[in-house]
Design an enzyme around this catalytic site. Structure first.
Site, PDB file in Angstrom:
ATOM      1  N   ARG A   1       2.296  -0.142  -9.733  1.00 16.25           N
ATOM      2  CA  ARG A   1       2.012  -1.412 -10.373  1.00 16.25           C
ATOM      3  C   ARG A   1       3.128  -2.436 -10.201  1.00 16.25           C
ATOM      4  O   ARG A   1       2.907  -3.554  -9.760  1.00 16.25           O
ATOM      5  CB  ARG A   1       1.829  -1.161 -11.870  1.00 16.25           C
ATOM      6  CG  ARG A   1       0.587  -1.697 -12.454  1.00 16.25           C
ATOM      7  CD  ARG A   1       0.360  -0.992 -13.775  1.00 16.25           C
ATOM      8  NE  ARG A   1       0.321   0.438 -13.533  1.00 16.25           N
ATOM      9  CZ  ARG A   1      -0.802   1.077 -13.245  1.00 16.25           C
ATOM     10  NH1 ARG A   1      -1.939   0.445 -13.194  1.00 16.25           N
ATOM     11  NH2 ARG A   1      -0.786   2.367 -12.996  1.00 16.25           N
ATOM     12  N   THR A   2       4.336  -2.030 -10.558  1.00 17.28           N
ATOM     13  CA  THR A   2       5.436  -2.995 -10.548  1.00 17.28           C
ATOM     14  C   THR A   2       5.708  -3.470  -9.124  1.00 17.28           C
ATOM     15  O   THR A   2       5.832  -4.670  -8.864  1.00 17.28           O
ATOM     16  CB  THR A   2       6.708  -2.374 -11.164  1.00 17.28           C
ATOM     17  OG1 THR A   2       6.385  -1.898 -12.469  1.00 17.28           O
ATOM     18  CG2 THR A   2       7.816  -3.392 -11.271  1.00 17.28           C
TER      19      THR A   2
ATOM     20  N   HIS B   1      13.567  -2.701 -18.560  1.00 16.45           N
ATOM     21  CA  HIS B   1      12.458  -3.059 -17.691  1.00 16.45           C
ATOM     22  C   HIS B   1      11.982  -4.452 -18.120  1.00 16.45           C
ATOM     23  O   HIS B   1      10.871  -4.619 -18.599  1.00 16.45           O
ATOM     24  CB  HIS B   1      11.350  -2.008 -17.851  1.00 16.45           C
ATOM     25  CG  HIS B   1      10.287  -2.059 -16.788  1.00 16.45           C
ATOM     26  ND1 HIS B   1      10.309  -2.958 -15.750  1.00 16.45           N
ATOM     27  CD2 HIS B   1       9.175  -1.322 -16.630  1.00 16.45           C
ATOM     28  CE1 HIS B   1       9.247  -2.766 -14.997  1.00 16.45           C
ATOM     29  NE2 HIS B   1       8.539  -1.782 -15.510  1.00 16.45           N
TER      30      HIS B   1
ATOM     31  N   LYS C   1      20.237  10.000   3.246  1.00 15.45           N
ATOM     32  CA  LYS C   1      21.414  10.424   4.023  1.00 15.45           C
ATOM     33  C   LYS C   1      22.698  10.209   3.234  1.00 15.45           C
ATOM     34  O   LYS C   1      23.796  10.363   3.761  1.00 15.45           O
ATOM     35  CB  LYS C   1      21.472   9.640   5.342  1.00 15.45           C
ATOM     36  CG  LYS C   1      20.259   9.879   6.218  1.00 15.45           C
ATOM     37  CD  LYS C   1      20.299   9.026   7.483  1.00 15.45           C
ATOM     38  CE  LYS C   1      18.986   9.141   8.244  1.00 15.45           C
ATOM     39  NZ  LYS C   1      18.450   7.817   8.594  1.00 15.45           N
TER      40      LYS C   1
ATOM     41  N   ARG D   1      13.947  -0.785  -8.596  1.00  8.52           N
ATOM     42  CA  ARG D   1      13.827   0.267  -9.608  1.00  8.52           C
ATOM     43  C   ARG D   1      14.666   1.435  -9.116  1.00  8.52           C
ATOM     44  O   ARG D   1      14.676   1.740  -7.913  1.00  8.52           O
ATOM     45  CB  ARG D   1      12.379   0.710  -9.775  1.00  8.52           C
ATOM     46  CG  ARG D   1      12.280   1.960 -10.658  1.00  8.52           C
ATOM     47  CD  ARG D   1      10.868   2.310 -11.000  1.00  8.52           C
ATOM     48  NE  ARG D   1      10.281   1.263 -11.834  1.00  8.52           N
ATOM     49  CZ  ARG D   1       9.022   1.318 -12.273  1.00  8.52           C
ATOM     50  NH1 ARG D   1       8.246   2.328 -11.953  1.00  8.52           N
ATOM     51  NH2 ARG D   1       8.549   0.354 -13.033  1.00  8.52           N
TER      52      ARG D   1
END
Ligand SMILES: Nc1ncnc2c1ncn2[C@@H]1O[C@H](COP(=O)(O)OP(=O)(O)OP(=O)(O)O)[C@@H](O)[C@H]1O
Ligand SMILES: [Mg+2]
Ligand SMILES: [Zn+2]
Lengths: 314, 158
Positions: free
Chosen positions: A53-54, A131, A82, A103
């Protein structure tokens, strides 16, 4: 304000004016009007943790405004695996883009990235931290429903312990003088330090295990998902979680303007029978993620949203 | 005169640094904070749990032939914020210094929160703890914003 890391980066005045921008951008978000305010700008989507969604709503928001998006891609195949540091990843993306949405599983990652970057960072979730773009779309949906943010009675229900969306939202609502009722199983109560902090800011906060017994007072009910994995066993979960599920029949005596929100995805905490009621607002809320992020992208890129938008009724 | 007497528990030093008024029992942590605990090149004398009018009991550290700098001494803020420091030159006090906490503790300790971004030792940005309150000391990580447990924090020295 450089980026948006926590809601503390915004004053109440900022919040009001960004929500007003979002309101005017609705026809653009719906695709009824094309307004390439961000033409030539590139958003870097840096999702170190899965998100549908975000990430998608950032991408949609950018494209609706004529901008472009580059994605980090799957973390499993990118340089992160890595062992590249966040600092180095940011240095690279900073050079490729005009703004970054990110995120990250670790708390504080967004602030760290902002310290490392030249371009603004939009925090799309950092561990159990913040958030804020979710909070902005929640506030937008509440304001859209009630015409104001001031003085509402808001129930936050379900998992209040681990849900970062309810933490940020609580802090924001208290700034607008809302009364908060926290309804959750004991195991999933709002962290004490947050409750104390809210009370120190003069907030009227009630904690209860009884959602349905309080629902008739509410102007807003913000539901969240209770995860099975939080409980010792399935039986314990079944016993407790049942009290935080809403069915249309539970809404017989609620206020007529009461709205139900949910950050989605839902599992079974909101029965589909609720979808048909006038109270359901979670699908609009999900759509509002686009318009709220459009307004935030413009704000952080210092692009003014015009007072009158072609195709808009304002 | 009691202080004078305590001073003589340890021989006078010719040149170096004296750290006085360390809370009783914290001297070893102070040595650690100053990266002196593993250093075998500098003579260091410790006096612990001596009576003090001001503090009840205190520890004192004397470091020979090294003048600690203000920024080294500022690291003591976590365990001995009220200590008084004397720079000794040719047996007498040449300069007096105090620990200066400021509004941030930078690159002294790592945040105590296990899921903080700064837990990755390869991340290059400085460790930063914001001073929220001085007495009693309260610190919060600049990045994750978690309040810091001071007892745990002294185990996280850099
Ligand atoms: N030559 C020296 N060798 C070792 N220690 C010394 C020497 N001269 C002074 N000190 C110690 O350095 C500290 C500061 O010295 P000072 O003479 O200013 O003492 P003071 O009157 O106790 O000062 P304060 O007001 O800081 O307590 C004291 O702890 C003292 O014992
Ligand atoms: Mg003295
Ligand atoms: Zn931290």
């Amino acid at each position: 304000m450089k980026g948006l890391i926590t809601m503390d980066d915004l004053t109440n005045e900022d919040i009001h004016s960004i929500l007003a921008d979002a309101e005017r951008l609705l026809p653009v978000a719906r695709g009824e009007s094309y307004l390439p305010l961000l033409q030539g700008k590139i958003l870097g989507n840096l999702f170190f943790e899965p998100s549908t969604r975000t990430r998608m709503s950032f991408e949609t928001a950018m494209k609706r405004l004529g901008g472009d998006v580059v994605n980090l891609g799957d973390v499993k195949t990118s340089s992160v695996v890595k062992g590249e540091t966040l600092f180095d990843t940011i240095q690279m993306v900073d050079g490729y883009t005009d703004i970054i949405a990110m995120r990250h599983p670790r708390q504080g990652a967004a602030r760290y990235a902002q310290d490392a970057a030249r371009v603004p960072i939009l925090n799309g979730g950092d561990g159990a931290g913040h958030h804020p773009t979710q909070t902005m779309l929640d506030l937008f949906t509440i304001q859209q429903s009630h015409g104001t943010l001031e003085g509402l009675t808001v129930i936050l229900a379900g998992d209040l312990r681990y849900g970062r969306t309810v933490h940020s939202l609580s802090h924001a609502l208290v700034r607008f003088g809302c009364r908060l009722i926290f309804a959750s199983p004991d195991l999933l109560r709002m962290p004490t330090e947050i409750v104390e902090d809210l009370r120190e800011h003069g907030a009227d906060v009630t904690e209860t295990e009884d959602l349905l017994g309080n629902i008739n007072q509410a102007d807003v009910v913000y539901m969240t998902r209770i995860q099975k994995e939080r409980f010792a066993d399935e039986d314990e979960y079944a016993k407790v979680a049942g009290a935080y599920k809403l069915h249309a029949r539970d809404l017989a005596n609620v206020k007529s303007e009461m709205v139900i929100l949910h950050p989605l995805p839902r599992v079974d905490e909101i029965h589909p029978s609720v979808d048909e009621t006038r109270h359901a607002r979670y699908f609009e809320q999900a759509f509002n993620g686009v318009v709220a992020r459009m307004a935030l992208l413009c704000r952080l890129l210092n692009i003014e949203v015009p007072a009158k938008i072609p195709g808009g009724d304002a | 005169m009691a202080e004078e007497h305590n001073m003589r528990r340890v021989t006078a030093i010719k040149n170096g640094t004296v750290i006085d008024h360390i809370p009783s029992g914290q001297a070893l942590k102070v040595l650690e904070l100053l990266n002196l605990s593993g250093d075998t090149s500098v003579p260091v004398s410790l006096v612990m749990n001596v009576p003090s009018k001001k503090m009840g009991a205190k520890d004192i550290i004397k470091v020979e032939d090294r003048e600690l700098t203000q920024s080294e001494l500022d690291r003591l803020a976590l365990v001995a914020p009220d200590s008084s420091i004397a720079i000794i030159r040719v047996y007498s006090v040449a300069e007096k210094l105090n620990v200066n906490l400021g509004d941030e503790v930078r690159n002294v300790v790592r945040c105590t929160f296990s899921n903080c971004i700064t837990q990755n030792p390869r991340e290059p940005l400085p460790h930063r703890l914001k001073v929220i309150r001085t007495a009693p000391l309260a610190l919060r990580c600049h990045y994750c914003q978690r309040p810091q447990d001071l007892d745990e924090l002294v185990l996280n020295l850099l």
